[in-house]
Design an enzyme around this catalytic site. Structure first.
Site, PDB file in Angstrom:
ATOM      1  N   GLU A  35       4.355  21.967  50.127  1.00 50.76           N
ATOM      2  CA  GLU A  35       4.666  23.015  50.739  1.00 50.76           C
ATOM      3  C   GLU A  35       5.301  22.145  52.154  1.00 50.76           C
ATOM      4  O   GLU A  35       5.020  21.563  52.582  1.00 50.76           O
ATOM      5  CB  GLU A  35       3.869  23.801  50.705  1.00 50.76           C
ATOM      6  N   HIS A 122      33.837  26.095  50.724  1.00 48.57           N
ATOM      7  CA  HIS A 122      35.170  26.117  49.668  1.00 48.57           C
ATOM      8  C   HIS A 122      35.557  27.093  49.691  1.00 48.57           C
ATOM      9  O   HIS A 122      36.754  27.438  49.882  1.00 48.57           O
ATOM     10  CB  HIS A 122      33.288  26.754  48.737  1.00 48.57           C
ATOM     11  N   LYS A 184      44.372  21.573  37.585  1.00 51.50           N
ATOM     12  CA  LYS A 184      42.070  21.547  36.583  1.00 51.50           C
ATOM     13  C   LYS A 184      41.316  22.049  36.153  1.00 51.50           C
ATOM     14  O   LYS A 184      42.089  23.587  36.873  1.00 51.50           O
ATOM     15  CB  LYS A 184      41.466  20.903  38.297  1.00 51.50           C
ATOM     16  N   ARG A 186      37.974  22.861  34.657  1.00 56.46           N
ATOM     17  CA  ARG A 186      36.322  22.982  34.750  1.00 56.46           C
ATOM     18  C   ARG A 186      35.665  22.957  33.273  1.00 56.46           C
ATOM     19  O   ARG A 186      36.001  24.371  33.262  1.00 56.46           O
ATOM     20  CB  ARG A 186      34.909  22.444  35.306  1.00 56.46           C
TER      21      ARG A 186
HETATM   22  C1  R5P Z   1      35.933  22.575  42.859  1.00 57.10           C
HETATM   23  O1  R5P Z   1      36.908  23.519  43.034  1.00 57.10           O
HETATM   24  C2  R5P Z   1      35.746  22.145  44.142  1.00 57.10           C
HETATM   25  O2  R5P Z   1      37.342  22.313  45.197  1.00 57.10           O
HETATM   26  C3  R5P Z   1      35.446  20.930  44.192  1.00 57.10           C
HETATM   27  O3  R5P Z   1      36.637  20.278  43.920  1.00 57.10           O
HETATM   28  C4  R5P Z   1      35.043  20.276  42.955  1.00 57.10           C
HETATM   29  O4  R5P Z   1      33.323  20.832  43.603  1.00 57.10           O
HETATM   30  C5  R5P Z   1      34.365  18.656  42.954  1.00 57.10           C
HETATM   31  O5  R5P Z   1      32.509  19.173  42.328  1.00 57.10           O
HETATM   32  P1  R5P Z   1      32.338  18.102  41.843  1.00 57.10           P
HETATM   33  O6  R5P Z   1      32.645  16.277  42.737  1.00 57.10           O
HETATM   34  O7  R5P Z   1      31.470  17.040  40.571  1.00 57.10           O
HETATM   35  O8  R5P Z   1      34.322  16.947  40.644  1.00 57.10           O
END
Ligand code: R5P
Length: 283
Positions: A35, A122, A184, A186
């Protein structure tokens, strides 16, 4: 008085220099059972500004303790600066049964403060989760400061559409160059990132790939790998929050990144510029 969390000591010192405010020296203890006990021995009846990046669960608990400690010591008001807000990317339940973790964290932080200051969380909408008055700051223009002055025909590239704004602000602060973005996808089960490149011409140019955060480095390294095939002169990456967890640095180096530039919202070797002037203006 500025009260640093253990992960934000350099930023708090920079803020003290920027604002002329005094700097508390908290003690960060951990008991044998694991802790934590963060305390502020010399704090006395003043306005408290707790500056603490919640880069880990431990750092979050420490922040809650510092907020409580300054109240206990008679602080007349508490402002909480979250240079980096952990869990901010969990701003909705992505699957049935998941929590909105950013909201849960915001509720906890709100109980110990009169005001919250966030740096590039973010999504700005995260601010709505806080019960306390919340200010969102944009440190993206600071990213232009550490870039080399001699960038050749620079291209500021966002690795996904959501980072376009940050890339454009960095370009504007640098005052030269073009802006483009990749797309992108993911896979949230594996974390794997797939980049769909635009037709941006990178040949012979210096490219700066700009994002809000580099965490695992998957987004950046995939974007850079796609770029390198187009014959850029040099490739740099810039981000507000250089979390750089696990093998992120190696992934970036392998992909062909010359240098990573970040701010001190997350204190790392890559923290080449301070957000202190931006935060100071908001205090
Ligand atoms: C996601 O939309 C954020 O803008 C970053 O692109 C993302 O969180 C980066 O994470 P990582 O380095 O794990 O790909």
């Amino acid at each position: 008085m500025l009260v640093p969390g253990s992960a934000s000591q350099s930023l708090a010192a920079a803020l003290a220099a920027e604002t002329g405010r005094s700097l508390a020296t908290p003690e960060y203890r951990v008991f044998p059972d694991g802790e934590a006990c963060a305390s502020v021995p010399e704090f006395a009846g003043e306005e408290a500004v707790v500056v603490a990046a919640t880069v880990s669960n431990d750092a979050l608990v420490e922040l809650l303790q510092l907020q409580d400690a300054v109240r206990e010591a008679g602080a007349s008001s508490v402002t909480t600066v979250l240079p980096y807000m952990g869990y901010a990317r969990q701003d909705r339940a992505f699957e049935e049964g998941q929590p909105v973790s950013a909201r849960a964290v915001a509720r906890a932080v709100s109980t110990g403060t009169d005001r919250v200051v966030l740096v590039n969380p973010h999504e700005d909408g995260v601010a709505d989760f806080f019960a306390a008055e919340t200010t969102v700051l944009d440190a993206a223009p600071r990213l232009a400061t550490p870039l080399p002055d001699d960038l050749a025909d620079p291209l500021f590239l966002a690795p996904d559409e959501s980072a376009r704004g940050i890339a454009a602000e960095t370009r504007d602060a640098y005052d030269r160059g073009a802006v483009d973005y990749f797309e992108k996808e993911r896979d949230y089960d594996t974390g794997a990132v797939t980049i769909r490149p635009s037709d941006a011409d990178a040949s012979g140019r210096d490219v700066v790939v700009v994002d809000d955060i580099i965490a695992t480095g998957s987004t950046m390294s995939e974007a850079v790998a796609a770029l390198v095939k187009r014959g850029p002169e040099r490739v740099f990456t810039a981000c507000v929050h250089p979390m750089l967890v696990g093998n992120a640095r190696t992934k970036l180096a392998t992909a062909g990144v010359e240098r990573v530039f970040g701010t001190d919202t997350v204190e790392r070797e890559a923290s080449a510029v301070s957000v202190a002037p931006v935060v100071a203006d908001a205090l």
